[in-house]
Design an enzyme around this catalytic site. Structure first.
Site, PDB file in Angstrom:
ATOM      1  CB  VAL A 217      -0.996   0.043   1.191  1.00 13.36           C
ATOM      2  CG1 VAL A 217      -2.058  -1.018   1.039  1.00 13.36           C
ATOM      3  CG2 VAL A 217      -0.271  -0.094   2.532  1.00 13.36           C
ATOM      4  CB  THR A 219       7.025   2.366  -2.291  1.00 14.04           C
ATOM      5  OG1 THR A 219       6.739   3.611  -2.917  1.00 14.04           O
ATOM      6  CG2 THR A 219       6.305   1.240  -2.982  1.00 14.04           C
ATOM      7  CG  PHE A 222      14.924   2.819   4.254  1.00 14.44           C
ATOM      8  CD1 PHE A 222      16.116   3.370   3.833  1.00 14.44           C
ATOM      9  CD2 PHE A 222      14.154   3.481   5.177  1.00 14.44           C
ATOM     10  CE1 PHE A 222      16.533   4.574   4.338  1.00 14.44           C
ATOM     11  CE2 PHE A 222      14.568   4.689   5.683  1.00 14.44           C
ATOM     12  CZ  PHE A 222      15.755   5.243   5.260  1.00 14.44           C
ATOM     13  N   GLY A 223      12.031   0.510   1.578  1.00 17.49           N
ATOM     14  CA  GLY A 223      11.212  -0.679   1.410  1.00 17.49           C
ATOM     15  C   GLY A 223       9.772  -0.318   1.137  1.00 17.49           C
ATOM     16  CE  LYS A 240       8.433   3.062   7.653  1.00 19.25           C
ATOM     17  NZ  LYS A 240       8.102   4.394   8.171  1.00 19.25           N
ATOM     18  CG  ASP A 334       8.077  13.998   7.631  1.00 17.39           C
ATOM     19  OD1 ASP A 334       8.035  14.957   6.827  1.00 17.39           O
ATOM     20  OD2 ASP A 334       8.334  12.844   7.284  1.00 17.39           O
ATOM     21  CE  LYS A 336       5.778  14.110   4.335  1.00 14.04           C
ATOM     22  NZ  LYS A 336       7.080  13.971   3.706  1.00 14.04           N
ATOM     23  CG  ASN A 339       4.187  11.716   6.725  1.00 14.74           C
ATOM     24  OD1 ASN A 339       4.189  10.799   5.903  1.00 14.74           O
ATOM     25  ND2 ASN A 339       5.266  12.405   7.038  1.00 14.74           N
ATOM     26  CG  ASP A 352       7.314   8.670   7.703  1.00 13.23           C
ATOM     27  OD1 ASP A 352       8.226   8.203   8.407  1.00 13.23           O
ATOM     28  OD2 ASP A 352       7.497   9.071   6.542  1.00 13.23           O
ATOM     29  CB  THR A 369      22.664  30.633  38.969  1.00 15.39           C
ATOM     30  OG1 THR A 369      22.383  29.659  39.970  1.00 15.39           O
ATOM     31  CG2 THR A 369      22.831  31.999  39.602  1.00 15.39           C
TER      32      THR A 369
END
Ligand SMILES: Nc1ncnc2c1ncn2[C@@H]1O[C@H](COP(=O)(O)OP(=O)(O)OP(=O)(O)O)[C@@H](O)[C@H]1O
Length: 520
Positions: A217, A219, A222-223, A240, A334, A336, A339, A352, A369
């Site tokens: 679903v 990419t 790294f994978g 993941k 992150d 957005k 995500n 993420d 102080t």
């Protein structure tokens, strides 16, 4: 998640493989632009800091930008995590030492004082001041400090009750005695790791084999992320899968461990839940709740823009989550629409945590102080939670307008616009929302809403949120403006299609490299 093959540095620049519903076709473009002595490298989607010993050498950046492009809402530019690989033999080097990183950042800031910042057109932008700050690991706990020895992830997952298993066949009884000896024997001969985890329904011994992979679903660098089904609980999950060779090659070991450690520690209605994590000799695995509604990004691009009411709903859930994360000294970094996943019930789940960082206690607090406080404490050079509030301002703008406030075809242009502080406002924009955005998009972070002495309360008390009862927000009592079109919990219609046959099994890493992940 992006198909950018660049390593993830702490400059979250995002590229999506394709527009929603479209199939993924990937083209790649290489970019080689060095920023002189700056200690940073400008790339087509942002700049990357490079260790000082790499300065003036040409680091090579390879981007794979989506064919259809993950558009920013205005033009054709895609937005993606920018990443790069530099040729060092030390795979841990990506998390530079504080000194290296500070030096690189300072050099970058010096050389770009009029024109750059470290953001793409995605939403966690910051001012030049924050260029110095965004990844100042001097403010960050060592990974060892985060979560190690804490309760295993599923313990907290299980605490919510409904999502682990009541299937007694392969879980341990309360005394920890296994009820399925045969299965246990198999596991011991396997390369995979398994672990026993306390859940609300007893101790469960997790195995990778428990999960049936159904479909990709998403990419990433790294994978991939796959929908899978837990054979024990029959629940759908998102797995993941990160190839260790890639994580090592792109020098992201610490970031990945950081992500896992932070995820283990947190539990909030609007934050993705990590159920379990493990590894074999090729991959790292993280198992999450599957959020079947897809990304907020999809809905926003399809709608063009959201109404003030819709934007308000999502912003409120994010404020609730940020307040929680910040209370744990976690900066997310992150934020957005890509995500933010929408659950079947219409509520958000932030996903993420690859850039999330645990901050040291009171790094920015004037304590001690006064006469003895060092200048750097007063100057507060490290990054802090303020970057998330900035990003919230960008996100609210993007939801209301349909595109981000700082946009240019070229990243340098984006940075210039961020630094200029100039924002174009739509004539009919909700004036109260505009007021909040203005207060979040303040370059001087000491004056940024959310980052002042009342913290998140200042944001929560803003007039745009006046009508809200924040307990109701937390308890999901607000009516979601969008209910995803899904037929069942494992529905993947809200995600892109990814060609499954493209996936080749990741190569096993040797014993020496495997050690990098000992505590994963
Ligand atoms: N729990 C989940 N449920 C459903 N989909 C998910 C889930 N987690 C991730 N995804 C999908 O997979 C995509 C990639 O996930 P994520 O961003 O965590 O991966 P990543 O490897 O960190 O990506 P990147 O390389 O861009 O940082 C998400 O954008 C989302 O579309």
């Amino acid at each position: 998640m992006s198909t950018a093959t660049c390593a993830r540095f702490c400059t979250p620049l995002t590229t999506k493989p394709s527009t929603v519903g479209g199939s993924t076709s990937t083209s790649s473009a290489a970019s080689k632009l060095t920023a002189g002595n700056s200690g940073s490298v400008m790339t087509s989607s942002g700049y990357k800091k490079i260790p000082t010993n790499d300065i003036n050498t040409e680091a090579t950046f390879t981007f794979k930008l989506g064919g259809a492009g993950r558009t920013n809402g205005i033009g054709s530019a895609t937005r993606g995590h920018c990443v790069a690989s530099s040729e060092s033999s030390d795979p841990l080097e990506s998390d530079y030492s504080d000194e290296e990183e500070e030096e690189a950042e300072e050099q970058h800031a010096n050389s770009t004082s009029t024109s750059t910042s470290n953001r793409s057109n995605s939403s966690s932008s910051s001012s030049l001041q924050d260029v110095n700050d965004v990844d100042g690991d001097d403010d960050v706990d060592d990974d060892d400090d985060i979560g190690d020895g804490a309760a295993a992830p599923a313990a907290s997952v299980g605490a919510t009750g409904d999502d682990i298993t009541n299937d007694s066949e392969s879980i341990e009884d309360d005394d920890g005695n296994e009820t399925d000896d045969e299965e246990d024997e198999d596991d011991e001969s396997s390369e995979e790791e398994s672990s026993s985890v306390q859940t609300a329904k007893g101790v469960r011994k997790y195995h990778l084999d428990d999960y049936q992979i159904i479909k990709t679903v998403g990419t990433g660098t790294f994978g991939r992320v796959c929908l899978c089904r837990d054979r024990i609980s029959e629940k759908y999950c998102a797995m993941k899968i990160l190839a260790m060779t890639e994580v090592i090659r792109l020098k992201q070991i610490e970031h990945v461990k950081n992500e896992r450690n932070i995820l283990r520690e947190i539990r909030h209605p609007f934050v993705i839940s990590l159920e379990w994590s493990t590894k074999d000799d090729s991959n790292l695995y993280m198992i999450f709740d599957y959020v079947c509604g897809g990304e907020l990004f999809t809905y926003l691009r399809n709608a063009g823009k959201f109404t003030s009411q819709t934007s308000n709903f999502y912003a409120a859930e994010i404020v609730s989550a940020l307040e929680y994360l910040h209370s744990l000294q976690i900066v997310y970094r992150d934020l957005k629409p890509e995500n933010l996943l929408i659950n079947r019930d219409g509520h958000l789940k932030i996903t993420d945590f690859g850039f999330a960082k645990k901050l040291r206690d009171r790094t920015w607090t004037l304590c001690g102080t006064p006469e003895y406080i060092a200048p750097e404490i007063i100057q507060s050079k490290g990054h802090n939670k303020a970057v998330d509030w900035w990003a919230l301002g960008v996100l609210i703008y993007e939801m209301l307008v349909g595109y981000p406030p700082f946009y240019d075809e070229q990243p340098f242009g984006i940075y210039e616009k961020i630094l200029s502080g100039k924002i174009e406002w739509e004539r009919h924009m909700d004036p109260i929302a505009k007021d909040l955005i203005k207060k979040l998009l303040v370059n001087d972070r000491t004056k940024r809403l959310g980052n002042m002495k009342n913290g998140a309360d200042d944001v929560k008390r803003h007039r745009w949120f006046k009508h809200l009862n924040w307990n109701d927000v937390y308890n999901k009592k607000l009516k979601p403006p969008i209910l995803p079109d899904v037929h069942h919990d494992g529905d993947t219609k809200n995600f892109d299609d990814y060609p499954e046959k493209d996936w080749k099994p990741a190569k096993a890493v040797d014993q020496r490299d495997l050690q990098y992940f000992n505590d994963f």
